[in-house]
Motif scaffolding. Structure first.
Motif, mmCIF file in Angstrom:
data_model
loop_
_atom_site.group_PDB
_atom_site.id
_atom_site.type_symbol
_atom_site.label_atom_id
_atom_site.label_comp_id
_atom_site.label_asym_id
_atom_site.label_seq_id
_atom_site.Cartn_x
_atom_site.Cartn_y
_atom_site.Cartn_z
ATOM 1 N N ASN A 197 2.468 17.673 -17.213
ATOM 2 C CA ASN A 197 3.792 17.869 -16.636
ATOM 3 C C ASN A 197 3.918 17.024 -15.381
ATOM 4 O O ASN A 197 3.379 17.364 -14.326
ATOM 5 C CB ASN A 197 4.020 19.346 -16.299
ATOM 6 C CG ASN A 197 5.452 19.618 -15.842
ATOM 7 O OD1 ASN A 197 6.232 18.691 -15.620
ATOM 8 N ND2 ASN A 197 5.809 20.878 -15.693
ATOM 9 N N LEU A 198 4.635 15.914 -15.498
ATOM 10 C CA LEU A 198 4.851 14.990 -14.383
ATOM 11 C C LEU A 198 6.338 14.777 -14.141
ATOM 12 O O LEU A 198 6.761 13.770 -13.574
ATOM 13 C CB LEU A 198 4.172 13.650 -14.672
ATOM 14 C CG LEU A 198 2.654 13.711 -14.933
ATOM 15 C CD1 LEU A 198 2.125 12.337 -15.310
ATOM 16 C CD2 LEU A 198 1.915 14.250 -13.712
ATOM 17 N N PHE B 236 7.721 7.936 -11.880
ATOM 18 C CA PHE B 236 6.886 7.193 -12.816
ATOM 19 C C PHE B 236 7.745 6.220 -13.627
ATOM 20 O O PHE B 236 8.898 6.526 -13.969
ATOM 21 C CB PHE B 236 6.150 8.153 -13.756
ATOM 22 C CG PHE B 236 5.053 8.919 -13.079
ATOM 23 C CD1 PHE B 236 3.838 8.308 -12.799
ATOM 24 C CD2 PHE B 236 5.234 10.246 -12.703
ATOM 25 C CE1 PHE B 236 2.824 9.014 -12.161
ATOM 26 C CE2 PHE B 236 4.231 10.956 -12.073
ATOM 27 C CZ PHE B 236 3.024 10.334 -11.794
ATOM 28 N N ASP B 237 7.182 5.063 -13.921
ATOM 29 C CA ASP B 237 7.916 4.069 -14.703
ATOM 30 C C ASP B 237 7.036 3.600 -15.861
ATOM 31 O O ASP B 237 5.997 4.183 -16.155
ATOM 32 C CB ASP B 237 8.373 2.899 -13.824
ATOM 33 C CG ASP B 237 7.211 2.263 -13.067
ATOM 34 O OD1 ASP B 237 6.042 2.457 -13.475
ATOM 35 O OD2 ASP B 237 7.454 1.574 -12.060
ATOM 36 N N ASN C 172 12.281 10.958 -14.646
ATOM 37 C CA ASN C 172 11.514 9.855 -14.074
ATOM 38 C C ASN C 172 12.289 8.560 -14.316
ATOM 39 O O ASN C 172 13.502 8.600 -14.549
ATOM 40 C CB ASN C 172 10.115 9.809 -14.688
ATOM 41 C CG ASN C 172 9.147 10.764 -14.019
ATOM 42 O OD1 ASN C 172 8.713 10.539 -12.891
ATOM 43 N ND2 ASN C 172 8.808 11.850 -14.710
ATOM 44 N N GLN C 173 11.587 7.451 -14.269
ATOM 45 C CA GLN C 173 12.216 6.139 -14.484
ATOM 46 C C GLN C 173 11.518 5.401 -15.613
ATOM 47 O O GLN C 173 11.400 4.182 -15.608
ATOM 48 C CB GLN C 173 12.152 5.326 -13.178
ATOM 49 C CG GLN C 173 12.890 5.981 -12.022
ATOM 50 C CD GLN C 173 12.698 5.258 -10.704
ATOM 51 O OE1 GLN C 173 11.974 4.253 -10.610
ATOM 52 N NE2 GLN C 173 13.345 5.756 -9.661
ATOM 53 N N MET C 174 11.111 6.160 -16.607
ATOM 54 C CA MET C 174 10.359 5.582 -17.706
ATOM 55 C C MET C 174 11.290 4.966 -18.748
ATOM 56 O O MET C 174 12.465 5.336 -18.831
ATOM 57 C CB MET C 174 9.456 6.645 -18.327
ATOM 58 C CG MET C 174 8.475 7.253 -17.330
ATOM 59 S SD MET C 174 7.260 8.350 -18.073
ATOM 60 C CE MET C 174 6.245 7.147 -18.958
ATOM 61 N N ILE D 219 8.156 18.821 -26.130
ATOM 62 C CA ILE D 219 8.347 17.432 -25.737
ATOM 63 C C ILE D 219 9.576 17.385 -24.834
ATOM 64 O O ILE D 219 10.688 17.655 -25.280
ATOM 65 C CB ILE D 219 8.559 16.506 -26.943
ATOM 66 C CG1 ILE D 219 7.346 16.534 -27.869
ATOM 67 C CG2 ILE D 219 8.840 15.082 -26.486
ATOM 68 C CD1 ILE D 219 7.547 15.749 -29.162
ATOM 69 N N ASN D 220 9.383 17.061 -23.566
ATOM 70 C CA ASN D 220 10.496 16.993 -22.624
ATOM 71 C C ASN D 220 10.510 15.618 -21.971
ATOM 72 O O ASN D 220 9.707 15.328 -21.085
ATOM 73 C CB ASN D 220 10.377 18.081 -21.551
ATOM 74 C CG ASN D 220 11.601 18.135 -20.649
ATOM 75 O OD1 ASN D 220 12.467 17.254 -20.700
ATOM 76 N ND2 ASN D 220 11.677 19.150 -19.816
ATOM 77 N N LEU D 221 11.436 14.773 -22.425
ATOM 78 C CA LEU D 221 11.605 13.419 -21.896
ATOM 79 C C LEU D 221 12.997 13.235 -21.297
ATOM 80 O O LEU D 221 13.476 12.104 -21.135
ATOM 81 C CB LEU D 221 11.372 12.384 -23.001
ATOM 82 C CG LEU D 221 10.063 12.505 -23.787
ATOM 83 C CD1 LEU D 221 9.995 11.429 -24.863
ATOM 84 C CD2 LEU D 221 8.863 12.419 -22.864
ATOM 85 N N ASN D 222 13.654 14.328 -20.938
ATOM 86 C CA ASN D 222 15.018 14.282 -20.411
ATOM 87 C C ASN D 222 15.146 13.314 -19.234
ATOM 88 O O ASN D 222 14.232 13.162 -18.418
ATOM 89 C CB ASN D 222 15.451 15.672 -19.925
ATOM 90 C CG ASN D 222 15.717 16.630 -21.055
ATOM 91 O OD1 ASN D 222 15.928 16.226 -22.187
ATOM 92 N ND2 ASN D 222 15.704 17.922 -20.752
#
Length: 715
Positions: free
Chosen positions: A281-282, A287-288, A309-311, A328-331
């Motif tokens: 969990n980050l 983070f990119d 984040n800024q991925m 899976i959480n990439l929101n």
């Protein structure tokens, strides 16, 4: 993942259950019929009791002259030495006596979930016997005292001081003498300074470190890489910066790595060494880069949260190899490409898919609908397209569905398909189906469990559909910014659970229906709030699981309502936000509106309201937003109460209104030259977006903008 609290551990001494052991215990008992705890131990416990202002009925058994081994919450060894003091959740108040440190055989002390205040005695931390010390969930404060490095080694293994009011820096030298330390939890306090660097110097068995919800700053110390047995590391909601140290990413024993809501940066290119990782969990950092292909090597992974984040880049197909994954959480990143590269069919345990606010394109992959255990699917604000697939009906456990602004078409087909998702409680489908006709078919059913329905800004034509009357569990209904016509239906008051209604910015006509004045949830607060199964949230730290966190709200603004404001509106005593602005309402402000004593937002602007402002509005002490501008009000603005806290913009555009707030004093010759800040609107209601109905001044419900107009216009 919830923070680990050791107060839930159960500590007990278990005697062997063999016949020989039981006989031995019996012989020892008979041989010493008068054996009891020592006077020193009894006095030490009574000193502790004497420091309490509220003893939680301990005095019923804690009596001088009796064996303290028989007292409530006390456990002794066979030789009558006090080994355990377990007084969790006893409503204890007062301070913790340092005399507890005189219990030379004490192994475990649990005072969690009380109301204890003051500091934590150093005698307990430096005890020669205590191995488990839990004082979590109290009101303890002050700094933690340092133990000098010259102190002999101490046996403490578990220290839990979470959820208190401690401040200052976390000690550094203290941990050098804790050679047996296994777990440290200092979360949810007000600690400052940096992460201690000496935790693993002499404690080879150190396993758990929980630092979340403090004000810790600086970088993550590379020395944490020396914690070769570390399994649980959590430091979310602090002010940490820099990158994840390479040494930290070499700890192969690590199972839980959680740093959400900090200011960390860098990439995840070296994550593959954490072979035993279960939770990553980050979220809420900087983070990119992309998710590396090596993510598929984390075979034990159950949760990956990289939201906010800024991925960027595509989601690697190797994610399909993480067959145990549940969440899976990439929101809210900049991920792109088509999701079809990921074979969701390989992820049978998947329950939550959170992909909102990215740049995904193409069709929603059909393999998602093979995840039979899926309960939450959030795909809003992407560049998907097309119609809703019939295969979504395979998701029998689906409870939360957010598909806002993904260019969906054919709203009638969508409702016919979704009717098979019988467990659906939250449906967010706004900003889709542009200019289609609102389905009126009374045969639409199957949504009996629905609690939240949002279809805002779709420009839907037609009327408020009659099938909504079947949604007897509906609590939040958002239809704002469509093109609905006609009257407010009389069946609206049959929605017994409805407490938040937004039908603003439509073309509804007629008088304000008195049916709205009979809505049960707006008339009383004597109803225990339910809990949403899944959160509706704006950011990692801002989520709404309980309906009580969403305001009781009635928004009829920007329609074509005529007539007077019904006097029955005073019945809505539980209402917190009322917006009737930008209509064609006439008559006076009803005195009964002053009966809504909990009201925080009241907007009656841009109507044809006449008469004076009721003086009793001054008694609405919670009123923080108020607007009656652009009406035909007259007379003096009442002073000496809540109305005096608002600026002239709340009253402008009423030429016959006077008072010091307007710099237009009553009986002044300048009455006819008062400047009007707002012009009345008679046609288009484009300006409606700047009219006043913001609630609480925070941007909430970000992903799907449920009640977006109120919550989304943050100031």
């Amino acid at each position: 993942m919830r923070a680990l609290h050791f107060s839930h551990m159960k500590y007990s001494n278990r005697f062997p259950t063999t016949f020989l052991s039981l006989a031995l215990v019996l012989i020892l008992f008979l041989a010493s019929p008068t054996s009891a705890c020592t006077e020193q131990e009894r006095n030490s416990l009574l000193q502790f009791l004497g420091g309490l202002s509220q003893g939680g009925n301990l005095t019923l058994t804690w009596k001088n002259g009796t064996d303290c081994c028989t007292w409530e919450g006390i456990t002794c060894s066979p030789d009558r030495t006090v080994t355990d003091v377990f007084l969790s959740s006893r409503s204890l108040q007062g301070f913790i006596s340092p005399f507890l440190g005189n219990l030379t055989g004490l192994l475990r002390l649990n005072l969690s979930y009380n109301l204890l205040s003051g500091g934590l005695p150093l005698e307990l931390v430096s005890s020669n016997s205590i191995i488990v010390l839990d004082v979590s969930f109290n009101q303890l404060n002050g700094n933690l005292q340092e133990l000098p490095s010259s102190t002999p080694a101490r046996p403490l293994k578990v220290l839990n001081i979470s959820s208190n009011l401690f401040s200052g820096q976390i000690p550094s030298t203290t941990w050098e003498v804790m050679k047996s330390l296994v777990a440290l939890n200092v979360s949810n306090n007000s600690f400052t300074g940096q992460v201690p660097t000496t935790l693993c110097v002499n404690a080879p068995s150190f396993t758990l470190l929980e630092l979340s919800y403090n004000q810790i700053s600086g970088s993550i110390p590379p020395e944490l890489g020396d914690c070769s047995n570390l399994k649980y590391l959590s430091a979310g909601h602090n002010n940490l910066n820099g990158t994840l140290p390479d040494g930290l990413l070499d700890i192969t024993s690590l199972e839980h790595l959680s740093f959400p809501n900090n200011q960390l940066q860098g990439s995840l290119s070296n994550i593959s060494k954490l072979k035993n990782l279960v939770t990553l969990n980050l979220g809420g950092n900087f983070f990119d880069g992309n998710i590396p292909d090596s993510i598929g090597e984390l075979k034990r992974l159950q949760e990956i949260s990289l939201d906010h984040n800024q991925m960027s880049g595509e989601i690697p197909s190797t994610l399909s190899n993480c067959t145990k994954i549940i969440t899976i959480n990439l929101n809210s990143n900049s991920f792109s490409g088509q999701l079809t590269k990921v074979n969701f069919s390989n992820l049978p345990n998947l329950k939550n898919i959170e992909l909102m606010g990215n740049k995904f394109s193409g069709a929603i992959p059909e393999s998602i609908y093979s995840c039979n255990n899926l309960t939450a699917l959030r795909l809003s604000f992407n560049s998907f397209h097309g119609q809703l697939s019939e295969k979504i009906s395979n998701l029998k456990f689906l409870s939360f569905l957010s598909l806002v602004d993904i260019s969906l078409t054919n709203i009638t087909s969508a409702f016919q398909i979704l009717r098979s998702c019988n467990n659906l409680t939250t449906l967010l489908i706004g900003l889709n189906f542009k200019h289609e006709i609102m389905p009126q078919d009374d045969r639409i059913d199957g949504f009996e469990n629905l609690q939240v329905l949002s279809m805002y800004e779709c420009s839907l034509l037609g009327r408020v559909p009659p099938w909504l009357s079947k949604l007897t569990n509906l609590e939040v209904l958002d239809l704002h910014s469509n093109k609905l016509i006609g009257l407010i239906p009389d069946w609206m008051n049959n929605l017994k659970s409805l407490f938040c209604l937004d039908i603003s910015n439509n073309s509804l006509t007629g008088e304000i229906s008195t049916a709205l004045m009979e809505m049960p949830m707006l008339k009383t607060d004597n109803v225990a709030p339910k809990i949403f199964e899944l959160p509706i949230y704006a950011a990692p730290a801002l989520q709404y699981r309980m309906p009580s966190a969403i305001p009781k709200l009635l928004n009829l603004a920007a329609n074509n309502f005529t007539g007077v404001i019904p006097a029955e509106i005073g019945q809505l005593k539980a209402l917190l936000s009322l917006n009737l602005s930008f209509n064609k309402l006439s008559g006076e402000i009803p005195e009964a509106i002053c009966n809504i004593t909990n009201l925080q937002v009241l907007d009656l602007s841009s109507n044809d309201i006449t008469g004076t402002i009721p003086a009793a509005l001054n008694d609405l002490h919670f009123l923080s937003r108020f607007n009656v501008s652009n009406n035909d009000l007259e007379g003096t603005i009442p002073t000496g109460g809540q109305l005096s806290t608002f600026t002239n913009s709340s009253f402008d555009g009423n030429p016959m209104l006077c008072g010091s707030i307007l710099n237009h004093h009553c009986n002044s010759a300048a009455a006819g030259s008062v400047s009007i800040f707002y012009e009345k609107l008679s046609g288009s209601k484009v300006i409606f977006t700047i009219s006043f109905s913001v609630f609480f001044g925070v941007g909430v419900l970000y992903d799907q903008l449920v009640l977006s107009w109120y919550f989304g216009q943050a100031k």
